[in-house]
Scaffold this active site. Structure first.
Site, PDB file in Angstrom:
ATOM      1  CE1 TYR A 147      -3.787   1.681   0.367  1.00 11.54           C
ATOM      2  CE2 TYR A 147      -2.755   3.189   3.071  1.00 11.54           C
ATOM      3  CZ  TYR A 147      -3.565   2.903   1.851  1.00 11.54           C
ATOM      4  OH  TYR A 147      -4.513   3.843   1.735  1.00 11.54           O
ATOM      5  CE  LYS A 151      -3.498   5.203  -2.395  1.00 11.65           C
ATOM      6  NZ  LYS A 151      -5.101   5.593  -2.611  1.00 11.65           N
TER       7      LYS A 151
HETATM    8  P1  NAD Z   1     -13.153   2.162   0.308  1.00 14.51           P
HETATM    9  O1  NAD Z   1     -12.619   0.623   0.397  1.00 14.51           O
HETATM   10  O2  NAD Z   1     -14.240   2.106   0.879  1.00 14.51           O
HETATM   11  O3  NAD Z   1     -13.374   2.286  -1.361  1.00 14.51           O
HETATM   12  C1  NAD Z   1     -12.360   1.776  -2.303  1.00 14.51           C
HETATM   13  C2  NAD Z   1     -12.938   2.433  -3.376  1.00 14.51           C
HETATM   14  O4  NAD Z   1     -12.624   2.181  -4.877  1.00 14.51           O
HETATM   15  C3  NAD Z   1     -13.994   0.571  -3.521  1.00 14.51           C
HETATM   16  O5  NAD Z   1     -15.527   1.112  -3.262  1.00 14.51           O
HETATM   17  C4  NAD Z   1     -13.118  -0.179  -4.624  1.00 14.51           C
HETATM   18  O6  NAD Z   1     -14.672  -0.928  -4.397  1.00 14.51           O
HETATM   19  C5  NAD Z   1     -12.977   0.589  -5.605  1.00 14.51           C
HETATM   20  N1  NAD Z   1     -11.618  -0.093  -6.403  1.00 14.51           N
HETATM   21  C6  NAD Z   1     -10.712  -0.715  -5.575  1.00 14.51           C
HETATM   22  N2  NAD Z   1     -10.026  -1.482  -6.259  1.00 14.51           N
HETATM   23  C7  NAD Z   1     -10.600  -0.358  -7.621  1.00 14.51           C
HETATM   24  C8  NAD Z   1      -9.950  -1.246  -9.052  1.00 14.51           C
HETATM   25  N3  NAD Z   1      -9.370  -1.460  -9.470  1.00 14.51           N
HETATM   26  N4  NAD Z   1     -10.737  -0.653 -10.075  1.00 14.51           N
HETATM   27  C9  NAD Z   1     -12.161   0.074  -9.530  1.00 14.51           C
HETATM   28  N5  NAD Z   1     -12.319   0.107  -8.054  1.00 14.51           N
HETATM   29  C10 NAD Z   1     -11.610  -0.165  -7.753  1.00 14.51           C
HETATM   30  O7  NAD Z   1     -12.231   3.172   0.882  1.00 14.51           O
HETATM   31  P2  NAD Z   1     -11.672   4.281   1.213  1.00 14.51           P
HETATM   32  O8  NAD Z   1     -11.880   5.176   3.023  1.00 14.51           O
HETATM   33  O9  NAD Z   1     -13.125   5.107   0.429  1.00 14.51           O
HETATM   34  O10 NAD Z   1     -11.067   4.655   0.699  1.00 14.51           O
HETATM   35  C11 NAD Z   1     -10.697   5.298  -0.828  1.00 14.51           C
HETATM   36  C12 NAD Z   1      -9.571   6.235  -1.572  1.00 14.51           C
HETATM   37  O11 NAD Z   1      -9.532   6.988   0.419  1.00 14.51           O
HETATM   38  C13 NAD Z   1      -8.931   5.542  -1.460  1.00 14.51           C
HETATM   39  O12 NAD Z   1      -7.421   5.423  -2.225  1.00 14.51           O
HETATM   40  C14 NAD Z   1      -7.672   5.502  -0.171  1.00 14.51           C
HETATM   41  O13 NAD Z   1      -5.590   4.642  -0.660  1.00 14.51           O
HETATM   42  C15 NAD Z   1      -7.682   6.705   0.157  1.00 14.51           C
HETATM   43  N6  NAD Z   1      -7.827   6.899   1.381  1.00 14.51           N
HETATM   44  C16 NAD Z   1      -8.589   6.758   2.683  1.00 14.51           C
HETATM   45  C17 NAD Z   1      -8.154   6.451   3.907  1.00 14.51           C
HETATM   46  C18 NAD Z   1      -9.844   6.385   5.485  1.00 14.51           C
HETATM   47  O14 NAD Z   1      -8.719   6.743   6.051  1.00 14.51           O
HETATM   48  N7  NAD Z   1     -10.383   6.265   4.557  1.00 14.51           N
HETATM   49  C19 NAD Z   1      -6.688   7.005   4.433  1.00 14.51           C
HETATM   50  C20 NAD Z   1      -6.223   7.763   3.360  1.00 14.51           C
HETATM   51  C21 NAD Z   1      -6.288   7.337   2.078  1.00 14.51           C
END
Ligand code: NAD
Ligand code: UDP
Length: 312
Positions: A147, A151
């Site tokens: 991860y 990133k």
């Molecule tokens: P989440 O898992 O709820 O959402 C991620 C979405 O991406 C999901 O709907 C999943 O089905 C989709 N996805 C994954 N791989 C895919 C692919 N190859 N093609 C199409 N869709 C795909 O997680 P989240 O917390 O909503 O995270 C959203 C973004 O924010 C991510 O990029 C994550 O790295 C980043 N992020 C989130 C947090 C947090 O605390 N929630 C912290 C840091 C970064």
């Protein structure tokens, strides 16, 4: 508004809130998601909106979109440490091939691009709080590297498109975010603790619970993401998160109290390379985006608990 916005990962936790926010501003929204961790349930209420379209697509493949796209918010990626063990290749390829694919779509459409990176690029930080200028302390071959390094690679790719192809792209580094539509089973701390507390099951603190995190409520995060796209500069990077720092053990106690739970707090092994401290320096977002979080932890947790009460 006639502008067309592509939100990848739009059926996920943050993505579904972002789609909702953009539709309220009357943009046309195309949500592309392979539903690996997201769910159609998260966007069910948007499906009758004439400005909303859902494509069940993987960002590593051709999305087959013919209309002109004006903005791309790339949020597609598994984000839970539980998945780092089970789906490392999926995470690496989504943030590698997937991001490359989307940057090319942006280039072809002359679209503005935003990549959602993470505080994980700072690894187990030696600088506290973390500023955007900090390069991080990441184990390149550890259990979290799929991860963290994915990133970091994606960030390098975004900057390469900015420098070599003059693409109007920016990066946000999201710190721990919580709220309704967190997936009950994805293993992240807030969803785990609330689910355990509501079921009166043991609340599982990993390690001794002195490790810290800072938690941002999702509505604040979505506003920051929007401002980073609309106001943020090409090639710039913004930390987005809440500055209030908590020990994980204190989070367990707060959630136990807010849920009036009988759960006992138990201690489990600390996962490998678990960052000991984390807290964003958001002075850049404050100054250049005019953004800062508004929702206090207890208020955000109460709203999240209400959501989970209906879900579980
Ligand atoms: P989440 O898992 O709820 O959402 C991620 C979405 O991406 C999901 O709907 C999943 O089905 C989709 N996805 C994954 N791989 C895919 C692919 N190859 N093609 C199409 N869709 C795909 O997680 P989240 O917390 O909503 O995270 C959203 C973004 O924010 C991510 O990029 C994550 O790295 C980043 N992020 C989130 C947090 C947090 O605390 N929630 C912290 C840091 C970064
Ligand atoms: N954590 C915990 N119990 C859980 C889930 C997580 O103590 O049931 C801890 C985890 O070890 C980490 C922190 O809570 O120190 C935040 O974990 P999360 O998986 O939510 O995200 P991270 O910030 O590690 O990416």
């Amino acid at each position: 508004m006639d502008a067309v916005i592509l939100v990848t990962g739009g059926a996920g936790f943050i993505g579904s809130h972002l789609c909702e926010y953009l539709l309220k501003k009357e943009f046309k929204v195309i949500c592309a998601d392979n539903l690996s961790t997201g769910s159609e349930k998260n966007i069910k209420h948007l499906k009758n909106n004439k400005n909303f379209k859902f494509l069940k697509k993987d960002v590593r493949e051709d999305l087959g979109i013919n209309e002109k796209i004006d903005y791309i918010f790339d949020l597609a990626s598994r984000a839970s440490p539980k998945d780092f063990r089970t789906y490392p290749i999926d995470i690496l390829t989504t943030n590698g091939f997937g991001v490359y694919n989307l940057l090319r779509v942006a280039e072809k459409n002359n679209a503005k691009f935003l990549f959602s990176s993470t505080s994980e690029v700072y690894g187990d930080p030696k600088e506290h709080p973390q500023k955007e200028t900090y390069w991080g302390n990441v184990n390149p071959v550890g259990i979290r590297s799929c991860y963290d390094e994915a990133k970091r690679f994606a960030e390098a790719m975004v900057m390469a498109f900015v420098r070599e192809r003059n693409l109007d792209a920016r990066i946000i580094r999201i710190f721990n975010t919580y709220g309704p539509r967190l997936n009950e089973y994805d293993g992240r701390v807030v969803s785990n603790f609330i689910t355990q507390a509501l079921k009166n099951e043991p609340i599982t603190v990993y390690g001794n619970g002195t490790q810290t995190r800072s938690f941002c409520y999702v509505s604040d995060m979505v506003e920051g993401i929007y401002k980073a796209m609309m106001t943020g500069e090409k090639g710039d990077i913004y930390n987005l998160g809440n500055e209030e720092e908590y020990k994980i053990l204190d989070i367990a106690k707060i959630i136990k109290n807010l849920t009036n739970s009988d759960s006992e707090i138990v201690f489990k092994d600390l996962p490998e390379d678990d960052p000991k401290i984390r807290k964003p320096d958001i002075s850049k977002a404050r100054k250049y985006l005019g953004w800062e979080p508004k929702v206090k932890l207890e208020e955000g947790l109460e709203r999240t608990i209400e959501y989970f009460k209906k879900e579980i």
